[in-house]
Motif scaffolding. Sequence first.
Motif, PDB file in Angstrom:
ATOM      1  N   HIS A 129       0.821  -1.204   0.000  1.00 24.46           N
ATOM      2  CA  HIS A 129       0.000   0.000   0.000  1.00 24.46           C
ATOM      3  C   HIS A 129       0.861   1.263   0.000  1.00 24.46           C
ATOM      4  O   HIS A 129       1.825   1.376   0.759  1.00 24.46           O
ATOM      5  CB  HIS A 129      -0.929   0.017   1.215  1.00 24.46           C
ATOM      6  CG  HIS A 129      -2.156  -0.817   1.032  1.00 24.46           C
ATOM      7  ND1 HIS A 129      -2.128  -2.193   1.067  1.00 24.46           N
ATOM      8  CD2 HIS A 129      -3.452  -0.471   0.789  1.00 24.46           C
ATOM      9  CE1 HIS A 129      -3.348  -2.663   0.864  1.00 24.46           C
ATOM     10  NE2 HIS A 129      -4.169  -1.645   0.691  1.00 24.46           N
ATOM     11  N   VAL A 131      -0.466   5.040   0.018  1.00 21.81           N
ATOM     12  CA  VAL A 131      -1.677   5.851  -0.008  1.00 21.81           C
ATOM     13  C   VAL A 131      -1.466   7.156   0.752  1.00 21.81           C
ATOM     14  O   VAL A 131      -0.566   7.284   1.585  1.00 21.81           O
ATOM     15  CB  VAL A 131      -2.880   5.080   0.586  1.00 21.81           C
ATOM     16  CG1 VAL A 131      -3.081   3.756  -0.128  1.00 21.81           C
ATOM     17  CG2 VAL A 131      -2.707   4.841   2.075  1.00 21.81           C
ATOM     18  N   GLY A 132      -2.310   8.131   0.448  1.00 20.11           N
ATOM     19  CA  GLY A 132      -2.290   9.394   1.165  1.00 20.11           C
ATOM     20  C   GLY A 132      -0.924  10.049   1.166  1.00 20.11           C
ATOM     21  O   GLY A 132      -0.304  10.249   0.119  1.00 20.11           O
ATOM     22  N   GLN A 153      -3.828   5.155  -3.480  1.00 20.35           N
ATOM     23  CA  GLN A 153      -5.124   5.776  -3.194  1.00 20.35           C
ATOM     24  C   GLN A 153      -4.929   7.163  -2.599  1.00 20.35           C
ATOM     25  O   GLN A 153      -4.007   7.393  -1.807  1.00 20.35           O
ATOM     26  CB  GLN A 153      -5.918   4.917  -2.202  1.00 20.35           C
ATOM     27  CG  GLN A 153      -7.318   5.438  -1.902  1.00 20.35           C
ATOM     28  CD  GLN A 153      -8.011   4.640  -0.813  1.00 20.35           C
ATOM     29  OE1 GLN A 153      -7.380   4.224   0.160  1.00 20.35           O
ATOM     30  NE2 GLN A 153      -9.301   4.407  -0.975  1.00 20.35           N
ATOM     31  N   SER A 155      -6.271   8.655  -0.054  1.00 23.02           N
ATOM     32  CA  SER A 155      -7.073   8.230   1.099  1.00 23.02           C
ATOM     33  C   SER A 155      -7.577   9.405   1.926  1.00 23.02           C
ATOM     34  O   SER A 155      -8.508   9.252   2.721  1.00 23.02           O
ATOM     35  CB  SER A 155      -6.252   7.290   1.986  1.00 23.02           C
ATOM     36  OG  SER A 155      -5.039   7.908   2.386  1.00 23.02           O
ATOM     37  N   GLN A 156      -6.992  10.589   1.755  1.00 26.18           N
ATOM     38  CA  GLN A 156      -7.419  11.746   2.544  1.00 26.18           C
ATOM     39  C   GLN A 156      -8.901  12.051   2.338  1.00 26.18           C
ATOM     40  O   GLN A 156      -9.582  12.507   3.259  1.00 26.18           O
ATOM     41  CB  GLN A 156      -6.582  12.981   2.183  1.00 26.18           C
ATOM     42  CG  GLN A 156      -5.106  12.877   2.558  1.00 26.18           C
ATOM     43  CD  GLN A 156      -4.249  12.416   1.398  1.00 26.18           C
ATOM     44  OE1 GLN A 156      -4.680  11.612   0.575  1.00 26.18           O
ATOM     45  NE2 GLN A 156      -3.024  12.923   1.318  1.00 26.18           N
ATOM     46  N   LYS A 158     -11.321  10.101   2.117  1.00 29.36           N
ATOM     47  CA  LYS A 158     -12.136   9.259   2.988  1.00 29.36           C
ATOM     48  C   LYS A 158     -12.158   9.770   4.426  1.00 29.36           C
ATOM     49  O   LYS A 158     -12.987   9.345   5.226  1.00 29.36           O
ATOM     50  CB  LYS A 158     -11.603   7.823   2.972  1.00 29.36           C
ATOM     51  CG  LYS A 158     -11.527   7.195   1.590  1.00 29.36           C
ATOM     52  CD  LYS A 158     -12.898   7.011   0.979  1.00 29.36           C
ATOM     53  CE  LYS A 158     -12.807   6.235  -0.331  1.00 29.36           C
ATOM     54  NZ  LYS A 158     -14.134   6.027  -0.948  1.00 29.36           N
ATOM     55  N   ARG A 159     -11.245  10.658   4.768  1.00 31.58           N
ATOM     56  CA  ARG A 159     -11.206  11.216   6.120  1.00 31.58           C
ATOM     57  C   ARG A 159     -11.860  12.594   6.177  1.00 31.58           C
ATOM     58  O   ARG A 159     -11.776  13.278   7.183  1.00 31.58           O
ATOM     59  CB  ARG A 159      -9.754  11.334   6.615  1.00 31.58           C
ATOM     60  CG  ARG A 159      -8.905  10.075   6.534  1.00 31.58           C
ATOM     61  CD  ARG A 159      -9.288   9.033   7.555  1.00 31.58           C
ATOM     62  NE  ARG A 159     -10.412   8.218   7.119  1.00 31.58           N
ATOM     63  CZ  ARG A 159     -10.318   7.197   6.273  1.00 31.58           C
ATOM     64  NH1 ARG A 159      -9.172   6.870   5.729  1.00 31.58           N
ATOM     65  NH2 ARG A 159     -11.384   6.496   5.963  1.00 31.58           N
ATOM     66  N   GLY A 187     -11.573   8.779  -4.448  1.00 25.09           N
ATOM     67  CA  GLY A 187     -10.802   8.008  -3.481  1.00 25.09           C
ATOM     68  C   GLY A 187     -10.601   6.572  -3.924  1.00 25.09           C
ATOM     69  O   GLY A 187     -10.337   5.689  -3.106  1.00 25.09           O
ATOM     70  N   MET A 189      -9.043   3.170  -5.230  1.00 20.79           N
ATOM     71  CA  MET A 189      -7.754   2.489  -5.154  1.00 20.79           C
ATOM     72  C   MET A 189      -7.388   1.973  -6.543  1.00 20.79           C
ATOM     73  O   MET A 189      -8.237   1.425  -7.256  1.00 20.79           O
ATOM     74  CB  MET A 189      -7.832   1.319  -4.172  1.00 20.79           C
ATOM     75  CG  MET A 189      -6.519   0.601  -3.926  1.00 20.79           C
ATOM     76  SD  MET A 189      -5.527   1.360  -2.627  1.00 20.79           S
ATOM     77  CE  MET A 189      -6.457   0.866  -1.156  1.00 20.79           C
TER      78      MET A 189
END
Length: 282
Positions: A129, A131-132, A153, A155-156, A158-159, A187, A189
């Motif tokens: 992985h 990500v972010g 990804q 990923s930010q 998703k937060r 977001g 992947m």
Amino acid sequence: MAASDTTAEEGPMATATATEPVVFEEHGEITVLKLNRPERLNAFTGDMADSIGRFAQSLNEGDYDTKCVIVTGEGRAFSAGADVREGLARRIPGNETEKAPWRPSHPERYAIRSIRDCDIPFISAINGHCVGMGWGLALGTDLRIAADNAQFQVSQLKRGIMADFGLGHLLTQQAGHQAALDLMLTGRMIDAQRAYEIGLLLKVVPLDDLMDTAFELAEEIIAGPSLSIAASKRVVYMNDNDDLQRVTDYTGLALGHLMQSEDFREGVNSFLEKRPAQYRGR
């Protein structure tokens, strides 16, 4: 932060044994910069970003004999992005233990710019992985090789925040607006093959060949004239660094506002509680 803080075992596949979250292993004129929190999938903290920035800056000051740096992650991931539990959760309004989130620090402005400004080439060897913030770090390096098990990804999103650590700018610069927006707005992947297809990777190799391939490339680079290599790197990024500065300045301000939102609280809490997020747009 000295490149000799960690002494490598024999051979390019030496395993980091130090407890520091970022370790530096010397292999002659090649230094391996290893993210070293495998129990947290090398999740990022501000201190890690600062260590990387200081190290890159020190190379331009002639502190070491390093002519090329390989960046990788210990264990089964390159980096799972920001440490949500130890970092983002503390930024939820009411939980702050650091400076107010509307005045965030800008580790990306220091770490990524320091890598870009460094005369020494940086190669990412991406495993698992990425990500972010981890993806931002990888895109901030000069050349990227990924194992066939790598996944990427933004990923930010998703937060409940936005791509930071230079990721939004670097992704757009290297993949184009359409591909960047697709990844930043969904977001989604993607795997290593897709990342290669949109121009984000130099090559994809089997996991067992990852570090050997990175070392082969590094050896080819350091065999060349270091002054010419430094000049070549500078001309590539000459027009881009001002743009990167503006983007990271704006990102810091935007993150401050987003971290005050209910969606940020929900994004972090849903992750910690392992449930789907319910965003409200406020």
